[in-house]
Design a protein around this motif. Structure first.
Motif, short mmCIF file in Angstrom:
data_model
loop_
_atom_site.label_atom_id
_atom_site.label_comp_id
_atom_site.label_asym_id
_atom_site.label_seq_id
_atom_site.Cartn_x
_atom_site.Cartn_y
_atom_site.Cartn_z
N ILE A 1 11.85 74.82 12.51
CA ILE A 1 12.05 76.28 12.42
C ILE A 1 11.22 76.98 13.50
O ILE A 1 11.70 77.87 14.19
N GLU A 2 9.98 76.52 13.65
CA GLU A 2 9.11 77.10 14.67
C GLU A 2 9.73 76.96 16.05
O GLU A 2 9.73 77.88 16.85
N GLU A 3 10.31 75.78 16.30
CA GLU A 3 10.92 75.50 17.59
C GLU A 3 12.10 76.44 17.84
O GLU A 3 12.26 76.98 18.93
N LEU A 4 12.93 76.62 16.79
CA LEU A 4 14.09 77.51 16.91
C LEU A 4 13.65 78.95 17.17
O LEU A 4 14.24 79.65 17.98
N LYS A 5 12.58 79.35 16.45
CA LYS A 5 12.05 80.71 16.63
C LYS A 5 11.59 80.90 18.06
O LYS A 5 11.84 81.93 18.69
N GLN A 6 10.91 79.88 18.56
CA GLN A 6 10.37 79.90 19.91
C GLN A 6 11.51 80.04 20.93
O GLN A 6 11.44 80.80 21.87
N LEU A 7 12.58 79.26 20.67
CA LEU A 7 13.75 79.26 21.55
C LEU A 7 14.41 80.64 21.57
O LEU A 7 14.78 81.16 22.63
N ALA A 8 14.53 81.24 20.36
CA ALA A 8 15.15 82.56 20.26
C ALA A 8 14.32 83.59 21.02
O ALA A 8 14.86 84.44 21.73
N LYS A 9 13.01 83.45 20.91
CA LYS A 9 12.11 84.38 21.58
C LYS A 9 12.25 84.25 23.10
O LYS A 9 12.32 85.23 23.84
N PHE A 10 12.34 83.00 23.53
CA PHE A 10 12.49 82.66 24.93
C PHE A 10 13.78 83.27 25.48
O PHE A 10 13.82 83.86 26.55
N ARG A 11 14.87 83.12 24.69
CA ARG A 11 16.17 83.67 25.09
C ARG A 11 16.12 85.18 25.25
O ARG A 11 16.64 85.74 26.19
#
Ligand code: ADP
Length: 262
Positions: free
Chosen positions: A25-35
């Protein structure tokens, strides 16, 4: 199922599972933030040349077109910003393809000496304009064969040499050398330009990262050159390295596989 496990083991397994999910979940959140950040950066970068071109065209329409002196000046400025926009979109497409992992590498034998001289020929005018001399440690007639994706390595060299020229002062020297390391060929692009402060060195390969925003913008460039370089060099199983001293200059280098005929 857990017939042979102790309660403690079960707890450990459940904990590991939940912990795994949590980091997913953390990784997905990070990815969304990055996007989101990327989209914000792209919009900002696109807006700059669009606003500028728009401004010049509207000024012309509002009457500046009748002013003989300003007519050409404003048109040229509008054109320059549109050219910059075109370059930015091209670089963005390259970066997005690479980050999506859809780059197919077409490895072929390339004479890196010939490639360097070809690029020097192309860039002569640009170097001359900046009063910068281009040098290499090999003769035009020498042959050094490497196994690379020709177009992409061409782009790496163009990006690095363009930067070396851009960030040099008048009278600067840009030297491109190829050094045999035994297993591979080390390609080195060295300038005696403004240099990069140590604290910025590991960030310059990030998209749109610039040491001095206003200076880099004034000089021109998309802010994507080095991130493209990094992607391509890594796709060749290599690593882009940089050593730099402010006020003295910068040296970028990477290794390429030798071509060995069967
Ligand atoms: P840009 O289009 O801004 O040149 P790049 O991705 O090519 O974008 O480079 C990122 C930043 O790294 C530049 O804005 C500049 O601050 C710094 N840089 C790159 N190459 C050099 C160099 N040869 N000498 C000094 N600074 C450099």
């Amino acid at each position: 199922r857990y017939g042979h496990s102790s309660l403690n083991q079960i707890h450990q397994e459940i904990y590991a599972y939940a912990h795994g999910k949590q980091s997913e979940i953390e990784e997905l959140k990070q990815l969304a933030k990055f996007r989101r950040q990327f989209l914000a950066d792209v919009s900002h970068e696109l807006k700059t040349p669009i606003f500028a071109a728009q401004g010049f065209v509207h000024t012309l329409l509002d009457g500046a077109i009748d002013d003989k002196n300003n007519r050409m000046k404003f048109l040229k400025k509008a054109a320059k910003n549109l050219d910059g926009l075109d370059m930015l979109v091209q670089d963005l497409l390259t970066v997005s393809h690479m980050e999506a992992g859809d780059i197919t590498m077409q490895l072929e034998p390339v004479d890196i000496c010939e490639e360097i001289y070809e690029i020097f020929d192309q860039m002569e005018e640009n170097a001359h304009k900046h009063k910068v001399t281009l040098k290499t440690n090999h003769e035009r007639s020498e042959e050094i064969k490497v196994l690379v994706d020709s177009q992409r390595i061409h782009q790496v060299l163009v990006n690095l040499i363009t930067n070396a020229i851009k960030y040099s002062d008048e009278g600067g020297v840009v030297e491109v050398s190829v050094v045999d390391t035994g297993k591979r060929q080390n390609v080195i692009v060295k300038d005696r330009g403004i240099g990069i402060p140590t604290e910025h060195l590991n960030r310059i390969f990030e998209r749109f990262y610039r040491v001095d925003k206003s200076r880099s913008r004034a000089i021109g460039g998309t802010g994507l050159g080095l991130s493209i370089v990094k992607h391509i060099v890594e796709a060749h199983d290599s690593e882009i390295k940089v050593v730099s001293t402010p006020g003295e200059g910068s040296t970028f280098s990477f290794e390429l596989n030798k071509y060995k005929p069967q």
